[in-house]
Enzyme design. Sequence first.
Site, PDB file in Angstrom:
ATOM      1  N   SER A 240       0.814  -1.212   0.000  1.00  0.00           N
ATOM      2  CA  SER A 240       0.000   0.000   0.000  1.00  0.00           C
ATOM      3  C   SER A 240       0.856   1.274   0.000  1.00  0.00           C
ATOM      4  CB  SER A 240      -0.952  -0.049   1.180  1.00  0.00           C
ATOM      5  OG  SER A 240      -2.082   0.697   0.884  1.00  0.00           O
ATOM      6  N   HIS A 381      -7.728  -5.593   0.208  1.00  0.00           N
ATOM      7  CA  HIS A 381      -6.496  -4.804   0.298  1.00  0.00           C
ATOM      8  C   HIS A 381      -5.678  -5.299   1.497  1.00  0.00           C
ATOM      9  CE1 HIS A 381      -4.070  -1.214  -0.151  1.00  0.00           C
ATOM     10  NE2 HIS A 381      -4.229  -0.932   1.132  1.00  0.00           N
TER      11      HIS A 381
HETATM   12  C1  GCU Z   1      -5.355   4.841   1.871  1.00  0.00           C
HETATM   13  C2  GCU Z   1      -4.767   5.625   0.722  1.00  0.00           C
HETATM   14  C3  GCU Z   1      -3.979   4.741  -0.236  1.00  0.00           C
HETATM   15  C4  GCU Z   1      -2.982   3.899   0.534  1.00  0.00           C
HETATM   16  C5  GCU Z   1      -3.678   3.166   1.641  1.00  0.00           C
HETATM   17  C6  GCU Z   1      -2.780   2.353   2.574  1.00  0.00           C
HETATM   18  O1  GCU Z   1      -6.378   4.019   1.402  1.00  0.00           O
HETATM   19  O2  GCU Z   1      -5.800   6.293   0.080  1.00  0.00           O
HETATM   20  O3  GCU Z   1      -3.304   5.521  -1.203  1.00  0.00           O
HETATM   21  O4  GCU Z   1      -2.290   3.035  -0.339  1.00  0.00           O
HETATM   22  O5  GCU Z   1      -4.357   4.069   2.475  1.00  0.00           O
HETATM   23  O6  GCU Z   1      -1.635   2.718   2.761  1.00  0.00           O
HETATM   24  O7  GCU Z   1      -3.282   1.387   3.152  1.00  0.00           O
END
Ligand code: GCU
Length: 402
Positions: A240, A381
């Site tokens: 992420s 995710h």
């Molecule tokens: C949020 C953000 C993303 C990121 C994510 C994370 O959702 O919008 O860009 O990748 O956090 O780090 O889990």
Amino acid sequence: MKTRTTLWMLVWLLCSLSFQDVMAQEIAINYDENKIPAYELPDPLLMNNGEKVKNARQWTHERRAEILEIFAQEMYGHIPARPEGLHFKKMSEETVYQGLGIRKVVRIYLDKAEQHWFDILIHLPKNVKHPVPMFAGLNFKGNDATLDERASSRWPYEQILKEGFGVATAWRDAIEPDGRDSKIEETENVCKDGGVRAWYNKGGDWGAIAAWAWGLSCMYDYLATDSSVDASKIAVIGHSRLGKAALWAGANDTRFAMVVSNNSGCCGAAISRRVIGENFARINTSFPHWFTREFDKYMHKEANFPADQHGLVALVAPRPLYIASATEDLWADPKGEWLSALLVAPVYKLFGKEGVKADYPAPDAPEMDGVVAYHVRTGKHDITAYDWEQYVSFAKRNYKSE
Ligand code: GCU
């Protein structure tokens, strides 16, 4: 009475929402493939002077630096050199997992006076005679939290050690706190005075992603001195926002032998011009501290950015690159992440290396025959033991074929 309570609740709700939250909620998010604007992608092989890159030499010595500069200047900021006083001290070492591994903590001191530091937690397979390949990546909640039972799928140390690999991790907030998402109050660390950007390269226009990438390079500096580690086989990995940092670290620091982007999404591996899921306006409103201020001018204007994210991942070439998505992670745009893996092919071709196949793969069917790999895992995710299993197999294949 009832109306008063409702009114108070409304006031409380409004107060607990920050300006950023309110702004972020107003930014429209598209999830419909049919509503993607028509777009044309900048060609990573087209030099700033309009000439087409003809060979690997020209890519390495001319074009690569141009693309690196675009991302440094316009998105993440420049990564400064490592500090002169950088030195290391082992804080602890123990045998773990019934003799399978060694766990140690090494403190990375950033200055001679030992006022600024962060710790890395290292797991190495025990009783292995030769130096081992490693994965190096940051974590969200602190080094100790990666040992927590609940994190065992995110950090499946035992599984990785069994395969003969080591893992090094450091806490993102110990390098640079993550704004509102920071867990900084919980432990003492380098950021007593506000993070690395408040102390080092002060006034430099670099965002938190660049600061984390800088920290990853400091980790490399230590690992290269550890005789149990094969410094020519250190992969940088991240999930992420930390996947965005891993990509930026891998792009800048070519000592990393392989780069793994797990669900890195917008401003990570996903093609920005698709404007699907998270977009520039939204990410820069929710997390302005991740970027340089130059990035502000691209809010709602993805098409004006002088490169796209396949240009960023191209900076990994000719090293092995793994991009991974998850089916339910629409915020990160799995299709856009895969497109980067696909569109990077012409750059790898200059080095006589193959990219991924032209069809979007089925879920849980990793494609890793070439030097560029991709999979879309069923689910949310996250980074899971399944994802790690693929990264280890991919690293094994590539390190063997060298
Ligand atoms: C949020 C953000 C993303 C990121 C994510 C994370 O959702 O919008 O860009 O990748 O956090 O780090 O889990």
